[in-house]
Design a protein around this motif. Structure first.
Motif, short mmCIF file in Angstrom:
data_model
loop_
_atom_site.label_atom_id
_atom_site.label_comp_id
_atom_site.label_asym_id
_atom_site.label_seq_id
_atom_site.Cartn_x
_atom_site.Cartn_y
_atom_site.Cartn_z
N ILE A 1 74.22 -32.92 28.15
CA ILE A 1 75.26 -33.79 27.59
C ILE A 1 75.81 -33.21 26.29
O ILE A 1 77.02 -33.16 26.07
CB ILE A 1 74.71 -35.22 27.38
CG1 ILE A 1 74.45 -35.87 28.74
CG2 ILE A 1 75.67 -36.06 26.55
CD1 ILE A 1 73.68 -37.17 28.66
N ILE A 2 74.92 -32.72 25.43
CA ILE A 2 75.36 -32.09 24.19
C ILE A 2 76.17 -30.84 24.48
O ILE A 2 77.19 -30.58 23.83
CB ILE A 2 74.14 -31.78 23.29
CG1 ILE A 2 73.52 -33.08 22.79
CG2 ILE A 2 74.53 -30.89 22.11
CD1 ILE A 2 72.18 -32.90 22.10
N GLY A 3 75.76 -30.06 25.48
CA GLY A 3 76.52 -28.87 25.87
C GLY A 3 77.90 -29.22 26.38
O GLY A 3 78.89 -28.54 26.08
N GLY A 4 78.01 -30.29 27.16
CA GLY A 4 79.32 -30.74 27.64
C GLY A 4 80.22 -31.17 26.50
O GLY A 4 81.42 -30.89 26.50
N ILE A 5 79.65 -31.84 25.50
CA ILE A 5 80.44 -32.26 24.34
C ILE A 5 80.90 -31.03 23.55
O ILE A 5 82.05 -30.97 23.11
CB ILE A 5 79.61 -33.22 23.45
CG1 ILE A 5 79.42 -34.55 24.18
CG2 ILE A 5 80.28 -33.44 22.10
CD1 ILE A 5 78.43 -35.48 23.52
N MET A 6 80.02 -30.02 23.41
CA MET A 6 80.41 -28.79 22.72
C MET A 6 81.54 -28.08 23.46
O MET A 6 82.48 -27.58 22.84
CB MET A 6 79.20 -27.86 22.55
CG MET A 6 78.25 -28.32 21.49
SD MET A 6 76.79 -27.31 21.11
CE MET A 6 76.83 -25.92 22.13
#
Length: 81
Positions: A38-43
């Motif tokens: 999820i954090i990677g998708g936001i980045m």
């Protein structure tokens, strides 16, 4: 209560604790993988605001989530190669 019953009770507690630890380890790893994705998708979404044009899919989100900023930089370099 007999002494042997007390020993069996404590052995049962230790075995139950060990089983709980063994079962919780994969759940923690799975939870960490999901949150990192999820954090990677936001980045990736933030990078796309600057017009890079990276696709946001599961593989790219996993790479960005697991490897962090170096993973995002690697994806950007891979896009332009």
């Amino acid at each position: 209560m007999e002494f042997s019953m007390l020993i069996a009770f404590f052995i049962g507690l230790v075995v139950l604790y060990a089983i709980g630890k063994v079962v919780s380890l994969p759940m923690r790893l799975l939870w960490k993988l999901i949150t990192n994705s999820i954090i990677g998708g936001i980045m990736l979404w933030i990078i796309n605001l600057f017009g890079v044009g990276l696709q946001i899919n599961l593989i790219n989100a996993l790479i960005a989530g697991i490897f962090g900023i170096p993973g995002v930089i690697g994806l950007i370099i891979y896009k332009f190669i």
